[in-house]
Design an enzyme around this catalytic site. Structure first.
Site, short mmCIF file in Angstrom:
data_model
loop_
_atom_site.label_atom_id
_atom_site.label_comp_id
_atom_site.label_asym_id
_atom_site.label_seq_id
_atom_site.Cartn_x
_atom_site.Cartn_y
_atom_site.Cartn_z
N ASP A 23 0.84 -1.19 0.00
CA ASP A 23 0.00 0.00 0.00
C ASP A 23 0.88 1.24 0.00
OD1 ASP A 23 0.04 1.00 3.06
OD2 ASP A 23 -0.12 -1.18 3.06
N GLU A 114 -6.89 4.62 12.42
CA GLU A 114 -5.73 4.72 13.29
C GLU A 114 -5.73 6.08 13.96
OE1 GLU A 114 -1.92 5.23 10.98
OE2 GLU A 114 -3.17 4.45 9.36
#
Length: 223
Positions: A23, A114
């Site tokens: 990613d 996150e």
């Protein structure tokens, strides 16, 4: 989706296969996608948006490069829970690269959960966070027919959702755990769909491992 999840679970239990991916975001402006594929990568997840105001400046070039290299690809949204509704952020993501079509080369969008500038849990209680994620997930599903993948770590999921199992049967899990083994699976998920196993990859970004065969990876991109 539940059929696809169950099929992947059976493959995971048998430990039949794994597929390398990675990613990336604008922090990796120049990626050699063809070299990554030659080295064994088969998919890439590309940052598209944050909140309701930010689009990643490298998303379009990354997406085109991945497509031209023959990689399965998809977008991800860095969540800003509490700054606006989950539904509003899902709409923003969909309008700026996070869409999905059952063409066999487009992964369902990924919701990146996150810590951020507002603290680890963005000022939300566990129940508020679960409601926010559900708002995003339901809106994405209503517009695409797919539930988004959820990216999280065991510690964040425990601290910010109370280890909620509300998404275990619908949303594929992208588990962040930098280790030689997958480790504990949070939130009642029976397995991870993708494991982010390291924060570096030879061709840029983070290393991701799909939990299944390449055929199952393509099935995830098909619906």
């Amino acid at each position: 989706m539940k059929v696809a999840l169950a099929t992947t679970l059976s493959l995971a239990a048998a430990a039949q296969a794994a597929v390398q991916g990675f990613d990336i975001s604008h922090y990796q402006p120049n990626v050699d996608f063809a070299a990554a594929k030659s080295a064994g990568a088969r998919f890439v997840i590309i940052k598209a948006t944050e909140g309701t105001t930010y689009t990643d400046p490298s998303f379009s070039s990354h997406y085109t490069g991945a497509t031209n290299a023959g990689l399965i690809r998809g977008g991800y949204h860095f969540a800003h829970p509490g700054s606006s509704t989950g539904a509003a952020q899902a709409d923003y993501f969909l309008a700026h690269g996070g869409g999905w079509s059952g063409d066999g080369i487009t992964l369902p969008g990924m919701l990146d959960l996150e810590s951020g500038s507002s603290g680890e849990c963005w000022g939300l209680s566990a129940s508020q966070m679960v409601s926010w994620i559900k708002s995003f997930s339901d809106q994405y599903h209503s517009k695409t027919g797919r539930y988004p993948m959820i990216y999280t770590s065991p510690a964040w999921w425990q601290d910010c959702t109370g280890n909620s199992n509300a998404f275990a049967s619908t949303n594929p899990l992208v588990l962040a755990h930098y280790s030689s083994s997958v480790g504990p699976i949070p939130g009642g998920w029976p397995y991870q769909t993708i494991w982010q196993n390291a924060d570096s990859y030879a061709y840029g970004g983070d290393s991701d491992i799909f939990n299944g065969s390449e055929d199952r990876l393509r099935a995830l991109a098909t619906g």
